[in-house]
Design a protein around this motif. Structure first.
Motif, PDB file in Angstrom:
ATOM      1  N   PHE A 116       0.831  -1.209   0.000  1.00 39.46           N
ATOM      2  CA  PHE A 116       0.000   0.000   0.000  1.00 39.46           C
ATOM      3  C   PHE A 116       0.862   1.256   0.000  1.00 39.46           C
ATOM      4  O   PHE A 116       0.644   2.172  -0.792  1.00 39.46           O
ATOM      5  N   SER A 117       1.844   1.295   0.894  1.00 37.45           N
ATOM      6  CA  SER A 117       2.656   2.514   1.022  1.00 37.45           C
ATOM      7  C   SER A 117       3.562   2.748  -0.178  1.00 37.45           C
ATOM      8  O   SER A 117       3.871   3.895  -0.514  1.00 37.45           O
ATOM      9  N   SER A 118       3.975   1.682  -0.857  1.00 43.99           N
ATOM     10  CA  SER A 118       4.847   1.845  -2.028  1.00 43.99           C
ATOM     11  C   SER A 118       4.065   1.886  -3.331  1.00 43.99           C
ATOM     12  O   SER A 118       4.660   2.041  -4.396  1.00 43.99           O
ATOM     13  N   ASN A 119       2.740   1.716  -3.238  1.00 46.26           N
ATOM     14  CA  ASN A 119       1.886   1.684  -4.430  1.00 46.26           C
ATOM     15  C   ASN A 119       2.352   0.586  -5.402  1.00 46.26           C
ATOM     16  O   ASN A 119       2.393   0.787  -6.617  1.00 46.26           O
ATOM     17  N   GLU A 120       2.714  -0.565  -4.845  1.00 47.59           N
ATOM     18  CA  GLU A 120       3.228  -1.683  -5.635  1.00 47.59           C
ATOM     19  C   GLU A 120       2.235  -2.104  -6.705  1.00 47.59           C
ATOM     20  O   GLU A 120       1.030  -2.153  -6.480  1.00 47.59           O
ATOM     21  N   ARG A 121       2.747  -2.415  -7.848  1.00 43.36           N
ATOM     22  CA  ARG A 121       1.919  -2.826  -8.988  1.00 43.36           C
ATOM     23  C   ARG A 121       2.254  -4.264  -9.351  1.00 43.36           C
ATOM     24  O   ARG A 121       3.309  -4.776  -9.039  1.00 43.36           O
ATOM     25  N   SER A 122       1.339  -4.906 -10.072  1.00 41.96           N
ATOM     26  CA  SER A 122       1.488  -6.332 -10.355  1.00 41.96           C
ATOM     27  C   SER A 122       2.621  -6.626 -11.334  1.00 41.96           C
ATOM     28  O   SER A 122       3.325  -7.609 -11.183  1.00 41.96           O
ATOM     29  N   GLY A 123       2.726  -5.839 -12.377  1.00 42.19           N
ATOM     30  CA  GLY A 123       3.761  -6.093 -13.379  1.00 42.19           C
ATOM     31  C   GLY A 123       3.492  -7.295 -14.258  1.00 42.19           C
ATOM     32  O   GLY A 123       4.373  -7.767 -14.963  1.00 42.19           O
ATOM     33  N   ARG A 124       2.272  -7.818 -14.256  1.00 44.21           N
ATOM     34  CA  ARG A 124       1.951  -9.021 -15.021  1.00 44.21           C
ATOM     35  C   ARG A 124       1.256  -8.732 -16.348  1.00 44.21           C
ATOM     36  O   ARG A 124       1.079  -9.630 -17.144  1.00 44.21           O
ATOM     37  N   SER A 125       0.789  -7.496 -16.522  1.00 43.09           N
ATOM     38  CA  SER A 125       0.089  -7.173 -17.756  1.00 43.09           C
ATOM     39  C   SER A 125       0.245  -5.682 -18.039  1.00 43.09           C
ATOM     40  O   SER A 125       0.777  -4.932 -17.232  1.00 43.09           O
ATOM     41  N   ALA A 126      -0.275  -5.274 -19.178  1.00 42.75           N
ATOM     42  CA  ALA A 126      -0.236  -3.856 -19.523  1.00 42.75           C
ATOM     43  C   ALA A 126      -1.136  -3.038 -18.603  1.00 42.75           C
ATOM     44  O   ALA A 126      -0.914  -1.847 -18.402  1.00 42.75           O
ATOM     45  N   TRP A 127      -2.135  -3.649 -18.022  1.00 46.70           N
ATOM     46  CA  TRP A 127      -3.023  -2.944 -17.100  1.00 46.70           C
ATOM     47  C   TRP A 127      -2.272  -2.548 -15.831  1.00 46.70           C
ATOM     48  O   TRP A 127      -2.398  -1.439 -15.350  1.00 46.70           O
ATOM     49  N   ASN A 128      -1.496  -3.485 -15.269  1.00 49.77           N
ATOM     50  CA  ASN A 128      -0.590  -3.249 -14.152  1.00 49.77           C
ATOM     51  C   ASN A 128      -1.277  -2.618 -12.929  1.00 49.77           C
ATOM     52  O   ASN A 128      -0.872  -1.551 -12.463  1.00 49.77           O
ATOM     53  N   PRO A 129      -2.274  -3.287 -12.351  1.00 50.89           N
ATOM     54  CA  PRO A 129      -2.997  -2.697 -11.218  1.00 50.89           C
ATOM     55  C   PRO A 129      -2.180  -2.738  -9.924  1.00 50.89           C
ATOM     56  O   PRO A 129      -1.214  -3.494  -9.809  1.00 50.89           O
ATOM     57  N   VAL A 130      -2.598  -1.938  -8.953  1.00 54.87           N
ATOM     58  CA  VAL A 130      -1.983  -2.011  -7.625  1.00 54.87           C
ATOM     59  C   VAL A 130      -2.370  -3.352  -6.999  1.00 54.87           C
ATOM     60  O   VAL A 130      -3.425  -3.905  -7.294  1.00 54.87           O
ATOM     61  N   VAL A 131      -1.506  -3.856  -6.134  1.00 58.11           N
ATOM     62  CA  VAL A 131      -1.735  -5.186  -5.571  1.00 58.11           C
ATOM     63  C   VAL A 131      -2.105  -5.181  -4.090  1.00 58.11           C
ATOM     64  O   VAL A 131      -2.425  -6.238  -3.545  1.00 58.11           O
ATOM     65  N   TRP A 132      -2.100  -4.017  -3.476  1.00 60.12           N
ATOM     66  CA  TRP A 132      -2.421  -4.014  -2.041  1.00 60.12           C
ATOM     67  C   TRP A 132      -3.820  -4.539  -1.744  1.00 60.12           C
ATOM     68  O   TRP A 132      -3.999  -5.167  -0.688  1.00 60.12           O
ATOM     69  N   PRO A 133      -4.826  -4.337  -2.609  1.00 57.72           N
ATOM     70  CA  PRO A 133      -6.125  -4.942  -2.267  1.00 57.72           C
ATOM     71  C   PRO A 133      -6.066  -6.478  -2.207  1.00 57.72           C
ATOM     72  O   PRO A 133      -6.694  -7.094  -1.340  1.00 57.72           O
ATOM     73  N   VAL A 134      -5.297  -7.061  -3.093  1.00 58.39           N
ATOM     74  CA  VAL A 134      -5.156  -8.527  -3.095  1.00 58.39           C
ATOM     75  C   VAL A 134      -4.452  -8.986  -1.830  1.00 58.39           C
ATOM     76  O   VAL A 134      -4.898  -9.927  -1.161  1.00 58.39           O
ATOM     77  N   PHE A 135      -3.365  -8.313  -1.485  1.00 60.89           N
ATOM     78  CA  PHE A 135      -2.629  -8.693  -0.278  1.00 60.89           C
ATOM     79  C   PHE A 135      -3.481  -8.472   0.967  1.00 60.89           C
ATOM     80  O   PHE A 135      -3.385  -9.227   1.929  1.00 60.89           O
ATOM     81  N   SER A 136      -4.315  -7.459   0.951  1.00 58.53           N
ATOM     82  CA  SER A 136      -5.207  -7.206   2.086  1.00 58.53           C
ATOM     83  C   SER A 136      -6.236  -8.322   2.236  1.00 58.53           C
ATOM     84  O   SER A 136      -6.553  -8.736   3.357  1.00 58.53           O
TER      85      SER A 136
END
Length: 171
Positions: A116-136
């Motif tokens: 969440f704090s680093s605004n980490e992104r998935s890096g798996r596709s061109a969409w590249n969404p943030v991943v904190w909701p998944v980790f949460s």
């Protein structure tokens, strides 16, 4: 016991939420197939949505599966045990499992907060969404699983002391 009922209400709710998430998963996959094969334009987001929602379904359903006794178990020997012996064996196993769950919850909390704090992104596709909701959701799923393990331990303890407070709900 009121504590068991409170925990099981929460795990039941999480299981229902996981079940409801099947609908957006199916819709995303159907749309992807239609878009790819009929329109000739694959989506940028369907792959990401599908693995994220499937993970959420799994994580939110873990505790509810334990509540209703649907986890895989090998009971070749324990099917012949008395209820008190079975309760003792299960209680011992849960005593070994609970510290692992507490450790997972502890580490996942840092993982989700860092994402969440680093605004980490998935890096798996061109969409590249943030991943904190998944980790949460992973964190929430393991919290519910740890709580359900505590509820199961309380059920087995009540069997051992001869006061079945579960009203016949113990496995």
């Amino acid at each position: 016991m009121k504590i068991i009922d409170a925990i099981e209400r929460q795990t039941r709710w999480a299981g229902y939420l996981g079940a409801v998430l099947i609908l957006p998963l199916v819709l995303a996959l159907v749309y992807e197939v239609f878009s790819r094969y009929v329109l000739g334009q694959p989506t940028l987001w369907a792959f990401e949505v599908s693995y994220m929602v499937m993970g959420a379904i799994f994580m939110l359903g873990m505790a509810n599966a334990l509540r209703v006794g649907q986890h895989v178990s090998v009971d070749v020997l324990s099917q012949n045990f008395s209820p008190r012996t079975k309760a003792c064996v299960h209680l011992l196993c849960y005593c070994l499992f609970l510290p692992v769950l507490v450790w997972l919850v502890w580490e996942l909390s840092f993982y989700a907060l860092d994402a969440f704090s680093s605004n980490e992104r998935s890096g798996r596709s061109a969409w590249n969404p943030v991943v904190w909701p998944v980790f949460s959701v992973w964190l929430i799923g393991f919290i519910y699983l740890a709580l359900q393990v505590v509820a199961e331990m309380l059920k087995f303890l009540s069997i051992l002391v001869g006061n079945d407070a579960t009203k016949g709900n113990a496995p």
